[in-house]
Design a protein around this motif. Sequence first.
Motif, PDB file in Angstrom:
ATOM      1  N   ILE A  53       0.842  -1.189   0.000  1.00 21.92           N
ATOM      2  CA  ILE A  53       0.000   0.000   0.000  1.00 21.92           C
ATOM      3  C   ILE A  53       0.882   1.245   0.000  1.00 21.92           C
ATOM      4  N   PRO A  54       0.441   2.317  -0.671  1.00 22.87           N
ATOM      5  CA  PRO A  54       1.214   3.559  -0.643  1.00 22.87           C
ATOM      6  C   PRO A  54       1.046   4.255   0.702  1.00 22.87           C
ATOM      7  N   LEU A  55       2.149   4.572   1.331  1.00 22.23           N
ATOM      8  CA  LEU A  55       2.113   5.248   2.628  1.00 22.23           C
ATOM      9  C   LEU A  55       2.585   6.685   2.451  1.00 22.23           C
ATOM     10  N   HIS A  56       1.832   7.598   3.056  1.00 22.52           N
ATOM     11  CA  HIS A  56       2.193   9.013   3.044  1.00 22.52           C
ATOM     12  C   HIS A  56       2.331   9.546   1.620  1.00 22.52           C
ATOM     13  N   GLY A  57       1.519   8.992   0.696  1.00 23.85           N
ATOM     14  CA  GLY A  57       1.515   9.487  -0.670  1.00 23.85           C
ATOM     15  C   GLY A  57       2.718   9.077  -1.495  1.00 23.85           C
ATOM     16  N   GLY A  58       3.557   8.183  -0.985  1.00 20.68           N
ATOM     17  CA  GLY A  58       4.748   7.775  -1.705  1.00 20.68           C
ATOM     18  C   GLY A  58       4.557   6.473  -2.458  1.00 20.68           C
ATOM     19  N   GLU A  59       5.683   5.813  -2.766  1.00 18.60           N
ATOM     20  CA  GLU A  59       5.641   4.529  -3.458  1.00 18.60           C
ATOM     21  C   GLU A  59       5.017   3.464  -2.546  1.00 18.60           C
ATOM     22  N   PRO A  60       4.403   2.428  -3.143  1.00 18.22           N
ATOM     23  CA  PRO A  60       3.838   1.358  -2.310  1.00 18.22           C
ATOM     24  C   PRO A  60       4.896   0.712  -1.429  1.00 18.22           C
ATOM     25  N   GLN A  61       4.512   0.456  -0.201  1.00 19.09           N
ATOM     26  CA  GLN A  61       5.387  -0.211   0.752  1.00 19.09           C
ATOM     27  C   GLN A  61       4.813  -1.561   1.133  1.00 19.09           C
ATOM     28  N   ASP A  62       5.704  -2.475   1.488  1.00 21.44           N
ATOM     29  CA  ASP A  62       5.279  -3.788   1.960  1.00 21.44           C
ATOM     30  C   ASP A  62       4.871  -3.687   3.417  1.00 21.44           C
ATOM     31  N   VAL A  63       3.665  -4.170   3.711  1.00 25.59           N
ATOM     32  CA  VAL A  63       3.149  -4.161   5.079  1.00 25.59           C
ATOM     33  C   VAL A  63       2.716  -5.578   5.439  1.00 25.59           C
ATOM     34  N   VAL A  64       3.123  -6.039   6.610  1.00 26.39           N
ATOM     35  CA  VAL A  64       2.648  -7.303   7.174  1.00 26.39           C
ATOM     36  C   VAL A  64       1.784  -6.932   8.371  1.00 26.39           C
ATOM     37  N   LEU A  65       0.517  -7.401   8.348  1.00 27.55           N
ATOM     38  CA  LEU A  65      -0.463  -6.914   9.319  1.00 27.55           C
ATOM     39  C   LEU A  65      -1.306  -8.057   9.859  1.00 27.55           C
ATOM     40  N   ASP A  66      -1.364  -8.180  11.181  1.00 25.86           N
ATOM     41  CA  ASP A  66      -2.261  -9.109  11.862  1.00 25.86           C
ATOM     42  C   ASP A  66      -3.446  -8.294  12.374  1.00 25.86           C
ATOM     43  N   VAL A  67      -4.565  -8.383  11.680  1.00 22.99           N
ATOM     44  CA  VAL A  67      -5.720  -7.543  11.991  1.00 22.99           C
ATOM     45  C   VAL A  67      -6.228  -7.803  13.397  1.00 22.99           C
ATOM     46  N   ASP A  68      -6.314  -9.071  13.785  1.00 26.23           N
ATOM     47  CA  ASP A  68      -6.911  -9.404  15.086  1.00 26.23           C
ATOM     48  C   ASP A  68      -6.072  -8.909  16.259  1.00 26.23           C
ATOM     49  N   SER A  69      -4.764  -9.080  16.171  1.00 29.86           N
ATOM     50  CA  SER A  69      -3.913  -8.672  17.294  1.00 29.86           C
ATOM     51  C   SER A  69      -3.527  -7.197  17.218  1.00 29.86           C
ATOM     52  N   GLY A  70      -3.600  -6.618  16.012  1.00 26.24           N
ATOM     53  CA  GLY A  70      -3.179  -5.238  15.842  1.00 26.24           C
ATOM     54  C   GLY A  70      -1.687  -5.073  15.632  1.00 26.24           C
ATOM     55  N   SER A  71      -0.968  -6.182  15.482  1.00 26.41           N
ATOM     56  CA  SER A  71       0.470  -6.102  15.235  1.00 26.41           C
ATOM     57  C   SER A  71       0.730  -5.844  13.762  1.00 26.41           C
ATOM     58  N   TRP A  72       1.810  -5.094  13.477  1.00 26.66           N
ATOM     59  CA  TRP A  72       2.106  -4.763  12.089  1.00 26.66           C
ATOM     60  C   TRP A  72       3.592  -4.494  11.910  1.00 26.66           C
ATOM     61  N   ALA A  73       4.014  -4.595  10.653  1.00 29.29           N
ATOM     62  CA  ALA A  73       5.384  -4.247  10.281  1.00 29.29           C
ATOM     63  C   ALA A  73       5.332  -3.606   8.904  1.00 29.29           C
ATOM     64  N   ALA A  74       5.936  -2.432   8.766  1.00 31.13           N
ATOM     65  CA  ALA A  74       5.995  -1.721   7.488  1.00 31.13           C
ATOM     66  C   ALA A  74       7.448  -1.630   7.056  1.00 31.13           C
ATOM     67  N   LEU A  75       7.733  -2.100   5.837  1.00 33.54           N
ATOM     68  CA  LEU A  75       9.100  -2.169   5.347  1.00 33.54           C
ATOM     69  C   LEU A  75       9.349  -1.109   4.294  1.00 33.54           C
ATOM     70  N   GLN A  76      10.545  -0.540   4.331  1.00 37.24           N
ATOM     71  CA  GLN A  76      10.878   0.513   3.378  1.00 37.24           C
ATOM     72  C   GLN A  76      12.319   0.336   2.922  1.00 37.24           C
ATOM     73  N   ARG A  77      12.511   0.530   1.631  1.00 35.47           N
ATOM     74  CA  ARG A  77      13.865   0.442   1.079  1.00 35.47           C
ATOM     75  C   ARG A  77      14.484   1.824   1.082  1.00 35.47           C
ATOM     76  N   ASP A  78      15.700   1.910   1.581  1.00 33.87           N
ATOM     77  CA  ASP A  78      16.426   3.173   1.624  1.00 33.87           C
ATOM     78  C   ASP A  78      17.779   2.935   0.958  1.00 33.87           C
ATOM     79  N   GLY A  79      17.834   3.201  -0.349  1.00 36.82           N
ATOM     80  CA  GLY A  79      19.045   2.890  -1.098  1.00 36.82           C
ATOM     81  C   GLY A  79      19.238   1.393  -1.176  1.00 36.82           C
ATOM     82  N   GLY A  80      20.372   0.911  -0.679  1.00 39.33           N
ATOM     83  CA  GLY A  80      20.639  -0.520  -0.739  1.00 39.33           C
ATOM     84  C   GLY A  80      20.280  -1.263   0.518  1.00 39.33           C
ATOM     85  N   ARG A  81      19.570  -0.627   1.443  1.00 39.38           N
ATOM     86  CA  ARG A  81      19.225  -1.298   2.694  1.00 39.38           C
ATOM     87  C   ARG A  81      17.728  -1.191   2.950  1.00 39.38           C
ATOM     88  N   TRP A  82      17.258  -2.089   3.824  1.00 39.99           N
ATOM     89  CA  TRP A  82      15.851  -2.098   4.213  1.00 39.99           C
ATOM     90  C   TRP A  82      15.730  -1.679   5.670  1.00 39.99           C
TER      91      TRP A  82
END
Length: 378
Positions: free
Chosen positions: A304-333
């Motif tokens: 999903i696009p976050l903050h109007g930028g490029e789409p980001q990978d998000v892993v989301l557990d709806v029931d527990s409310g846990s989440w992880a949002a990944l972003q590439r910054d040059g050659g690192r994540w």
Amino acid sequence: MSEPTELARALVERLTADGHLRSPGWRRALLETPRHAFLRGGYFRRADGAGEDGSGPTGWEPVMPEEPGWLPAVYADESLVTQIAGTIAPGDIRGRIFRAPTSSSTMPGLVVRMLEELRVEDGTRVLEIGTGTGFSTALLCHRLGDEHVTSVEVDPDVAVRARNALGSTGHLPRLIVGDGLAGDPDGGPYDRVVAACGVLEVPPAWLAQTRPGGQILATVCGWMYSSELARLTVDDDGTAHGRLLGGQVSFMLARPQLPPPLGVLPDFAAGEERAAAFGGADLDDWTTRFVAQLAAPRAQHVRIPLHGGEPQDVVLDVDSGSWAALQRDGGRWTVRQGGPERLWDRVEEYVTRWRRAGAPGLERFRIAVTAGGQSITW
């Protein structure tokens, strides 16, 4: 020789050459069971987005028997969508519909592979989960006899169409309308259980309805939508063990096990940020994604696009409310995580351990089902 007969023969030769079809009994069943009889209500053809470059949402268009391309498509080795949004059949609409498929006729190559993997003999009693169009049910009836086949379908409308199609080809197996995850409490024990739907976990009911030494063939899946075919043997104590068979087998999930809607998304700007060992692009790999599911079985992976930028990978557990949002910054994540659990920590732990073991293929994974639940290891 009629056109359907010629098309069926060509399909059989192709599946034989591909190595899917090996047994004379299943070869006869496929030659003598007209697939078109189970698709007389038409099917849906995928229609990509309306933009010139194919952009836009994916739609589905009905293809009916009177159209020239209908019959050749029926005898192609392809899955054909037969229902959209839980209620809509091809004959119900004109034009395109932009909703998700909910029922289909599985590609014949996969159907035949699973039937071969069942390793049946004369007199084998089979419980099929997911009647669908009834085509695979008819193949089972042809090989084993109607009296040895029971099939369960959750959707009453789909079940009616399957019953009519089966009757038109001369078959009268025992058909049940109900929750396939509950199996058939009144009809066991069965020698084989075969599921034409994906499951998060193999239900205990299937084990209870399979005789000791009998086998279950099912596709185990997760909400990141990597799945694999598993064969389990039921033990005397009611547990089961087996292995995954490889080949990236995919089925629609059993309806009671579909993931919850994403709902209102959390604030992905909150949480804790750190460098990530790897990023969301790694989840494009089928086996890596399967391992990630083992770590976070109730999580969904979305872009999903976050903050109007490029789409980001998000892993989301709806029931527990846990989440992880990944972003590439040059050659690192980097990963930012929130909620009660650190989902990406667990994903990294599992994937790293799997890679250190040599990244074995799914055919080297083992599965066990006990009173304590299901476990999958490599």
